[in-house]
Design an enzyme around this catalytic site. Structure first.
Site, short mmCIF file in Angstrom:
data_model
loop_
_atom_site.label_atom_id
_atom_site.label_comp_id
_atom_site.label_asym_id
_atom_site.label_seq_id
_atom_site.Cartn_x
_atom_site.Cartn_y
_atom_site.Cartn_z
N SER A 132 0.85 -1.18 0.00
CA SER A 132 0.00 0.00 0.00
C SER A 132 0.89 1.23 0.00
O SER A 132 2.09 1.16 0.33
CB SER A 132 -0.88 -0.01 1.26
OG SER A 132 -1.46 1.25 1.51
N TYR A 142 -1.59 -0.59 10.81
CA TYR A 142 -1.62 -0.79 9.36
C TYR A 142 -0.29 -0.38 8.74
O TYR A 142 0.29 -1.11 7.92
CB TYR A 142 -2.77 0.01 8.75
CG TYR A 142 -3.05 -0.32 7.30
CD1 TYR A 142 -3.58 -1.55 6.93
CD2 TYR A 142 -2.78 0.61 6.30
CE1 TYR A 142 -3.84 -1.86 5.61
CE2 TYR A 142 -3.04 0.31 4.97
CZ TYR A 142 -3.58 -0.92 4.63
OH TYR A 142 -3.82 -1.22 3.31
#
Length: 241
Positions: free
Chosen positions: A142, A155
Site C-alpha cells: 500500500s 496498518y
C-alpha cells in the site's frame, strides 16, 4: 497462448474488493483461480461466477492467521492440480484508532493478517515453487508502506514490514527462479475503504480492476524479467503527492 493460461493461482481475500478483481482477471486470462477467503460464501459466489463466464476457479475457505489451515490448503492445491504457480497475498485488515486507544489484541490482529500471514503462506508455497524452479509471489502492500497518516499505526507497521519482507524474499527466491513483487496500491473503490469511510469521494479512488490489470502485467513478464516493486495510484490520490 496467453502467458497465464493453465497457471494455478492462490489469492487470499479473494471474496471481494481487490481480491475479487484479481480472481476475475485470472479467470479471464485462462489461469485457475483459487478463491480463498475466510468467508466461504463469498469465495463460492466469485468462483461460480468465474466458471459461468467460462473461466476456471475453485473456492476455498481459508483463515490466513491459522498456519495449520494454510499448510493443509497448500497441500490440497498441489495434490489436486500438481503445481502452484502464483501466490497473491491480498488479505488485509485495519483498525482506525489512535495509538493510545488501540488495544494490544487489535494491533496483534492487524499484524497477523497483513504481515505474519504473507510470511506463513510464502513459507508454505516455497518448497513447491523451488521444486518447479519457477513461481511468482505477489504481496499487496500500500502507499501506507511509504508514508504515514494518523490513526493507522498498526496498518502502517504491517505494510512497511510487508514491503521489507517482499524485498528480502525477492533476494532469497531469485536463485530458485521464483519471482517476488510488492504491489503498492493506492486507494481503491472497495469495501476496505468504503465500508469504513462511506463519504470518501469515488473520484479520489481507483477501480480495483485497474490494479488487477497491473498485476496481470507483472505476471506476464518474460521469464528472464522480474518487477520487484510497483506503485499504482488513482489520479487524485489524496494520500500521495
Amino acid at each position: 497462448m496467453n502467458e497465464l493460461t493453465g497457471k494455478v493461482a492462490l489469492v487470499t481475500g479473494g471474496g471481494r474488493g481487490l481480491g475479487e478483481a484479481i480472481c476475475r482477471m485470472l479467470g479471464t486470462e485462462g489461469a485457475i483461480a483459487i478463491v480463498a477467503d475466510i468467508r466461504e460464501e463469498l469465495a463460492e459466489t466469485i468462483a461460480l461466477e468465474i466458471q459461468a463466464d467460462g473461466g476456471k476457479a475453485k473456492a476455498m475457505r481459508l483463515d490466513v492467521c491459522d498456519e495449520h489451515q494454510v499448510e493443509i490448503a497448500v497441500a490440497e492445491i498441489v495434490s489436486e492440480f500438481g503445481r502452484l504457480d502464483i501466490l497473491i497475498n491480498n488479505a488485509g485488515t485495519d483498525v482506525t484508532l489512535p495509538v493510545d486507544e488501540l488495544t494490544i489484541a487489535e494491533w496483534d490482529r492487524v499484524l497477523a493478517v497483513n504481515l505474519r500471514a504473507p510470511f506463513v503462506l510464502s513459507k508454505q508455497v516455497l518448497p513447491t515453487m523451488q521444486q518447479q524452479k519457477r513461481g511468482h509471489i505477489i504481496n499487496i502492500a500500500s502507499t501506507a508502506s511509504k508514508r504515514a497518516w494518523a490513526n493507522a499505526s498498526a496498518y502502517h507497521a504491517s505494510k512497511w514490514g510487508l514491503l521489507g519482507f517482499s524485498h528480502a524474499l525477492h533476494v532469497e527466491a531469485r536463485p530458485h527462479g521464483i519471482k517476488v513483487t510488492a504491489v503498492l496500491a493506492g486507494g481503491m473503490q472497495t469495501p476496505f475503504i468504503l465500508d469504513r469511510f462511506p463519504d470518501t469521494p469515488l473520484e479520489k479512488l481507483q477501480d480495483p480492476k485497474n490494479v488487477a490489470d497491473t498485476i496481470r502485467y507483472v505476471l506476464s513478464q518474460p521469464e528472464a524479467t522480474v518487477i520487484p516493486e510497483v506503485m499504482v495510484l488513482p489520479m487524485q490520490e489524496s494520500s500521495w503527492p
